[in-house]
Design an enzyme around this catalytic site. Structure first.
Site, short mmCIF file in Angstrom:
data_model
loop_
_atom_site.label_atom_id
_atom_site.label_comp_id
_atom_site.label_asym_id
_atom_site.label_seq_id
_atom_site.Cartn_x
_atom_site.Cartn_y
_atom_site.Cartn_z
CG HIS A 1 -0.25 0.32 2.51
ND1 HIS A 1 -0.13 1.59 3.01
CD2 HIS A 1 0.36 -0.49 3.42
CE1 HIS A 1 0.52 1.55 4.17
NE2 HIS A 1 0.83 0.30 4.44
CB CYS A 2 1.19 4.22 -1.77
SG CYS A 2 -0.31 4.48 -2.71
CB ALA A 3 -0.30 8.23 0.62
NE ARG B 1 -2.04 4.74 -5.84
CZ ARG B 1 -1.12 4.82 -6.79
NH1 ARG B 1 -1.29 4.16 -7.91
NH2 ARG B 1 -0.03 5.54 -6.62
#
Length: 466
Positions: free
Chosen positions: A31-33, A35
């Site tokens: 995951h990112c910020a 998503r």
């Protein structure tokens, strides 16, 4: 509140798993910020329309066997953690590395992913230093505290610490990604920044000492604030450590492997990897400076227009390594790339505002304003994947807005003193570079948003794409 958040995340995961084919269909997750990224074994069994209809989902994007589901900042962290527990594996990240080593992604993608994993955990430290520098700049501008006071001296120490020990931070983080002992990685960062080695920032005021190694004069110059030398050094260290583990008996590995690893890597780093890394760093920095200087507004136009296409692939996080190198370079010390990326991000928000006016779709109208606000705060995934990319034309309008804003900030030489922040929060790391710098940044901001808004209104949208 924490219990409620956990229950909510659990319910989301329980609802999501059947729609993606069950936990056994998930090869890896990250995951990112905002998503959640899932690489799937069988893409055809995913119920994409049902996922898009989930109340908690702000957007969905599927490409090459990977589904990216936008939940928004903060929430995605809890969902990912809950998914890890549901997945019931030792580590999806370890499985990811195994799969990548099997060649399921190309080498460039693996490199960018590696840099992403190394530098994202360091962002809070860099942002904190940048914000502290901004605060110090305000204090100096308004003469709020005497510059020679104890308070100012402490603040100056606080603001510069992250950049001074940057190789140590990178050494720790990169060793984890290379599958080596992270504490040995930190030690390598300490070796490259040892007080016995002259800080490269002091070269203009003094001459370094030299040591004689088999007749070769080696300058005792450190690598404080550098990026590439420590990355290369830790990579070599990981290979040495793994090699030693193949033949050192378990009864001796506790003290023999660290001793040999640090000793061998230390010699190689000071004699080879350090100088090679500095040469590569200078090459990258000089190339970027050349392109920006001689390309002028056309360079900003090109970078600003294309940046969002990089965001789609997730490769944009790898740029942090370049930005950190710019900030660490004693001859540069500024980030002239981030203002361009910021223009591309806020332009996405401007296009979403136009979608709010044009669309007749009730759900799309409901999410357009929150998604635009998110973009203005520096989080662009919801607006890209939830709105603009789905409709195509707003995405084009945003690319044009980002190009025009990027051209302006490059032509007016807007810079920042950190990385990791864009859009409105970026004001805090732009303002310390001067009031003129801030004004031009805000003008570029308006140009990017307004032009994306107007272009999207002109070219319109096609509702049937939804």
């Amino acid at each position: 509140m924490k219990i409620a958040n956990r229950i909510n995340s659990k319910e989301i995961v329980n609802e999501l798993l059947p729609l993606v084919g069950g936990k056994e269909n998930i090869s890896r997750a990250s995951h990112c910020a905002s998503r959640l990224r899932l690489v799937l074994q069988k893409e055809e069994i995913v119920d994409l329309p049902s996922i898009e209809k989930m109340e908690s989902v702000e957007g969905v994007y599927m490409r090459s066997g990977q589904i990216q589901i936008i939940f928004g900042g903060g929430r995605v962290n809890r969902i990912y953690k809950e998914l890890m527990e549901k997945k019931e594996t030792k580590s999806l990240d370890l499985q990811q590395k195994i799969e990548e080593n099997k060649g399921q992604t190309n080498r460039f993608s693996r490199l960018v992913k590696l840099l992403t994993n190394i530098f994202i955990p360091i962002i809070p430290a860099i942002v904190a230093s940048g914000l502290l520098m901004g605060f110090i700049g305000m204090v100096k501008a308004f003469d709020m505290i005497p510059l020679d006071s104890a308070w100012m001296r402490m603040l100056d120490i606080f603001s510069s610490a992250a950049f001074i020990i940057l190789p140590i931070l990178i050494g720790f983080s990169s060793a984890k990604e290379f599958g080596s002992n992270p504490f040995l990685g930190a030690v390598m960062g300490g070796i490259l920044t040892h007080p016995s080695l002259m800080n490269p920032r002091e070269l203009g005021n003094g001459t370094p000492e030299f040591m004689d190694i088999i007749g070769i004069q080696i300058p005792l110059i450190g690598y404080q604030g550098t990026v590439i030398p420590i990355l290369l050094s830790v990579y070599v260290m990981s290979k040495i450590e793994k090699g030693l583990r193949r033949w050192v008996p378990n009864t001796l590995d506790l003290f023999l492997i660290p001793f040999l690893t640090i000793t061998l890597t230390g010699f190689i780093s000071l004699l080879v990897m350090g100088p090679l890394g500095m040469w590569i760093s200078n090459l990258v920095t000089n190339s970027l400076e050349f392109f920006i200087h001689y390309g002028g507004f056309m360079a900003g136009f090109l970078f600003g227009g294309l940046y969002t296409f990089i965001v789609i692939t997730g490769l944009h996080h790898g740029i942090h390594a370049i930005e950190a190198g710019l900030l660490a370079d004693p001859e540069v010390g500024i980030n002239f790339l981030l203002p361009i990326w910021s223009m591309a991000n806020v332009a996405q928000g401007g296009a979403a505002l136009a979608v709010f006016i044009l669309t007749k779709n009730k759900k799309l109208k409901e999410i357009a304003i929150p998604a635009a606000i998110s973009a203005f705060l520096g989080i662009v995934e919801p607006v890209i994947f939830g709105i603009n990319l789905r409709l195509v034309k707003p995405f084009i309008g945003a690319a044009i807005g980002g190009a025009l804003g990027g051209a302006y900030v490059v032509s007016t030489e807007v810079v920042a003193n950190s990385y990791g922040l864009t859009a409105i929060p970026m004001i805090a790391i732009v303002a310390p570079m001067g009031i003129t710098n801030l004004i031009h940044y805000l003008i570029g901001f308006v140009i990017a948003v307004a032009s994306a808004f107007v272009v999207t209104l002109i070219i319109g949208i096609k509702e049937e794409k939804l």
